[in-house]
Design a protein around this motif. Structure first.
Motif, PDB file in Angstrom:
ATOM      1  N   ALA A  34       0.842  -1.210   0.000  1.00 38.39           N
ATOM      2  CA  ALA A  34       0.000   0.000   0.000  1.00 38.39           C
ATOM      3  C   ALA A  34       0.868   1.247   0.000  1.00 38.39           C
ATOM      4  O   ALA A  34       0.588   2.216  -0.719  1.00 38.39           O
ATOM      5  CB  ALA A  34      -0.934  -0.004   1.200  1.00 38.39           C
ATOM      6  N   ARG A  35       1.953   1.213   0.772  1.00 40.13           N
ATOM      7  CA  ARG A  35       2.873   2.358   0.815  1.00 40.13           C
ATOM      8  C   ARG A  35       3.491   2.591  -0.558  1.00 40.13           C
ATOM      9  O   ARG A  35       3.552   3.725  -1.050  1.00 40.13           O
ATOM     10  CB  ARG A  35       3.959   2.100   1.856  1.00 40.13           C
ATOM     11  N   ILE A  36       3.916   1.523  -1.212  1.00 41.47           N
ATOM     12  CA  ILE A  36       4.511   1.644  -2.544  1.00 41.47           C
ATOM     13  C   ILE A  36       3.470   2.117  -3.554  1.00 41.47           C
ATOM     14  O   ILE A  36       3.772   2.940  -4.421  1.00 41.47           O
ATOM     15  CB  ILE A  36       5.180   0.321  -2.956  1.00 41.47           C
ATOM     16  N   PHE A  37       2.231   1.625  -3.446  1.00 50.49           N
ATOM     17  CA  PHE A  37       1.181   2.089  -4.357  1.00 50.49           C
ATOM     18  C   PHE A  37       0.952   3.588  -4.213  1.00 50.49           C
ATOM     19  O   PHE A  37       0.822   4.308  -5.209  1.00 50.49           O
ATOM     20  CB  PHE A  37      -0.136   1.340  -4.115  1.00 50.49           C
ATOM     21  N   ILE A  38       0.919   4.078  -2.992  1.00 48.49           N
ATOM     22  CA  ILE A  38       0.715   5.520  -2.763  1.00 48.49           C
ATOM     23  C   ILE A  38       1.859   6.314  -3.385  1.00 48.49           C
ATOM     24  O   ILE A  38       1.627   7.333  -4.054  1.00 48.49           O
ATOM     25  CB  ILE A  38       0.557   5.816  -1.263  1.00 48.49           C
ATOM     26  N   LEU A  39       3.093   5.847  -3.192  1.00 47.48           N
ATOM     27  CA  LEU A  39       4.232   6.526  -3.806  1.00 47.48           C
ATOM     28  C   LEU A  39       4.150   6.494  -5.331  1.00 47.48           C
ATOM     29  O   LEU A  39       4.441   7.491  -5.998  1.00 47.48           O
ATOM     30  CB  LEU A  39       5.541   5.888  -3.341  1.00 47.48           C
ATOM     31  N   LEU A  40       3.754   5.349  -5.879  1.00 43.64           N
ATOM     32  CA  LEU A  40       3.583   5.250  -7.331  1.00 43.64           C
ATOM     33  C   LEU A  40       2.537   6.233  -7.830  1.00 43.64           C
ATOM     34  O   LEU A  40       2.717   6.895  -8.859  1.00 43.64           O
ATOM     35  CB  LEU A  40       3.171   3.832  -7.724  1.00 43.64           C
ATOM     36  N   ALA A  48      10.652   7.093 -10.632  1.00 42.60           N
ATOM     37  CA  ALA A  48      10.606   8.147  -9.616  1.00 42.60           C
ATOM     38  C   ALA A  48      10.326   7.573  -8.232  1.00 42.60           C
ATOM     39  O   ALA A  48      10.888   8.031  -7.241  1.00 42.60           O
ATOM     40  CB  ALA A  48       9.545   9.184  -9.976  1.00 42.60           C
ATOM     41  N   THR A  49       9.499   6.558  -8.166  1.00 44.05           N
ATOM     42  CA  THR A  49       9.226   5.906  -6.886  1.00 44.05           C
ATOM     43  C   THR A  49      10.482   5.229  -6.366  1.00 44.05           C
ATOM     44  O   THR A  49      10.780   5.269  -5.170  1.00 44.05           O
ATOM     45  CB  THR A  49       8.089   4.873  -7.031  1.00 44.05           C
ATOM     46  N   ALA A  50      11.255   4.628  -7.253  1.00 46.09           N
ATOM     47  CA  ALA A  50      12.477   3.941  -6.859  1.00 46.09           C
ATOM     48  C   ALA A  50      13.556   4.901  -6.366  1.00 46.09           C
ATOM     49  O   ALA A  50      14.493   4.479  -5.690  1.00 46.09           O
ATOM     50  CB  ALA A  50      13.007   3.110  -8.015  1.00 46.09           C
ATOM     51  N   ASP A  51      13.420   6.175  -6.678  1.00 45.53           N
ATOM     52  CA  ASP A  51      14.387   7.167  -6.210  1.00 45.53           C
ATOM     53  C   ASP A  51      14.216   7.498  -4.734  1.00 45.53           C
ATOM     54  O   ASP A  51      15.064   8.177  -4.162  1.00 45.53           O
ATOM     55  CB  ASP A  51      14.288   8.458  -7.036  1.00 45.53           C
ATOM     56  N   THR A  56      14.353   0.160  -4.605  1.00 36.47           N
ATOM     57  CA  THR A  56      15.047   0.038  -5.884  1.00 36.47           C
ATOM     58  C   THR A  56      13.996  -0.173  -6.968  1.00 36.47           C
ATOM     59  O   THR A  56      12.854  -0.540  -6.679  1.00 36.47           O
ATOM     60  CB  THR A  56      16.019  -1.156  -5.883  1.00 36.47           C
ATOM     61  N   GLN A  57      14.390   0.033  -8.222  1.00 39.79           N
ATOM     62  CA  GLN A  57      13.443  -0.129  -9.318  1.00 39.79           C
ATOM     63  C   GLN A  57      12.917  -1.559  -9.408  1.00 39.79           C
ATOM     64  O   GLN A  57      11.711  -1.746  -9.581  1.00 39.79           O
ATOM     65  CB  GLN A  57      14.104   0.321 -10.627  1.00 39.79           C
ATOM     66  N   PRO A  58      13.752  -2.597  -9.240  1.00 40.86           N
ATOM     67  CA  PRO A  58      13.198  -3.956  -9.268  1.00 40.86           C
ATOM     68  C   PRO A  58      12.205  -4.222  -8.132  1.00 40.86           C
ATOM     69  O   PRO A  58      11.205  -4.912  -8.327  1.00 40.86           O
ATOM     70  CB  PRO A  58      14.435  -4.850  -9.137  1.00 40.86           C
ATOM     71  N   THR A  59      12.467  -3.652  -6.960  1.00 39.49           N
ATOM     72  CA  THR A  59      11.541  -3.822  -5.837  1.00 39.49           C
ATOM     73  C   THR A  59      10.188  -3.194  -6.138  1.00 39.49           C
ATOM     74  O   THR A  59       9.135  -3.784  -5.871  1.00 39.49           O
ATOM     75  CB  THR A  59      12.124  -3.184  -4.553  1.00 39.49           C
ATOM     76  N   VAL A  60      10.205  -1.997  -6.713  1.00 43.34           N
ATOM     77  CA  VAL A  60       8.955  -1.308  -7.046  1.00 43.34           C
ATOM     78  C   VAL A  60       8.211  -2.077  -8.143  1.00 43.34           C
ATOM     79  O   VAL A  60       6.996  -2.276  -8.057  1.00 43.34           O
ATOM     80  CB  VAL A  60       9.221   0.156  -7.461  1.00 43.34           C
ATOM     81  N   SER A  61       8.921  -2.543  -9.145  1.00 42.79           N
ATOM     82  CA  SER A  61       8.280  -3.310 -10.218  1.00 42.79           C
ATOM     83  C   SER A  61       7.666  -4.599  -9.690  1.00 42.79           C
ATOM     84  O   SER A  61       6.544  -4.968 -10.061  1.00 42.79           O
ATOM     85  CB  SER A  61       9.297  -3.643 -11.310  1.00 42.79           C
ATOM     86  N   TYR A  62       8.387  -5.299  -8.834  1.00 42.97           N
ATOM     87  CA  TYR A  62       7.886  -6.540  -8.245  1.00 42.97           C
ATOM     88  C   TYR A  62       6.644  -6.267  -7.390  1.00 42.97           C
ATOM     89  O   TYR A  62       5.657  -7.004  -7.451  1.00 42.97           O
ATOM     90  CB  TYR A  62       8.982  -7.193  -7.401  1.00 42.97           C
ATOM     91  N   SER A  63       6.687  -5.189  -6.618  1.00 39.33           N
ATOM     92  CA  SER A  63       5.544  -4.825  -5.773  1.00 39.33           C
ATOM     93  C   SER A  63       4.326  -4.476  -6.620  1.00 39.33           C
ATOM     94  O   SER A  63       3.201  -4.858  -6.284  1.00 39.33           O
ATOM     95  CB  SER A  63       5.904  -3.643  -4.868  1.00 39.33           C
ATOM     96  N   LEU A  64       4.543  -3.757  -7.710  1.00 40.11           N
ATOM     97  CA  LEU A  64       3.449  -3.410  -8.605  1.00 40.11           C
ATOM     98  C   LEU A  64       2.838  -4.674  -9.216  1.00 40.11           C
ATOM     99  O   LEU A  64       1.615  -4.805  -9.315  1.00 40.11           O
ATOM    100  CB  LEU A  64       3.931  -2.464  -9.699  1.00 40.11           C
TER     101      LEU A  64
END
Length: 81
Positions: A34-40, A48-51, A56-64
């Motif tokens: 949920a935290r990553i979704f809000i940042l996205l 930009a979320t990975a920044d 990291t970008q792979p973490t954000v992509s995996y979470s998405l």
């Protein structure tokens, strides 16, 4: 209470605001998603979320991808905002 009313009450879905955690599939939902979704949503991009710190970008992509599977939605924006 007679058996027909009891059966009807047991089989009716509660109003949308009163559905249980189980019926929404939220029992095992990771709140970090949920935290990553809000940042996205706020940043508008995976990069930009990975920044943000600790991501990291792979973490954000995996979470998405996990969010997409959990909710059965692709969360893609269409058109101009």
């Amino acid at each position: 209470m007679d058996s027909k009313r009891c059966f009807r009450a047991a089989t009716q879905k509660p109003p949308i605001g009163k559905r249980s955690v189980e019926s929404l599939g939220m029992r095992s939902f990771d709140l970090n998603l949920a935290r990553i979704f809000i940042l996205l949503y706020e940043t508008g991009s995976v990069t930009a979320t990975a920044d943000t710190p600790h991501l990291t970008q792979p973490t954000v992509s995996y979470s998405l991808a996990k969010l997409r599977r959990h909710f059965g939605d692709d969360f893609r924006r269409t058109g101009a905002d």
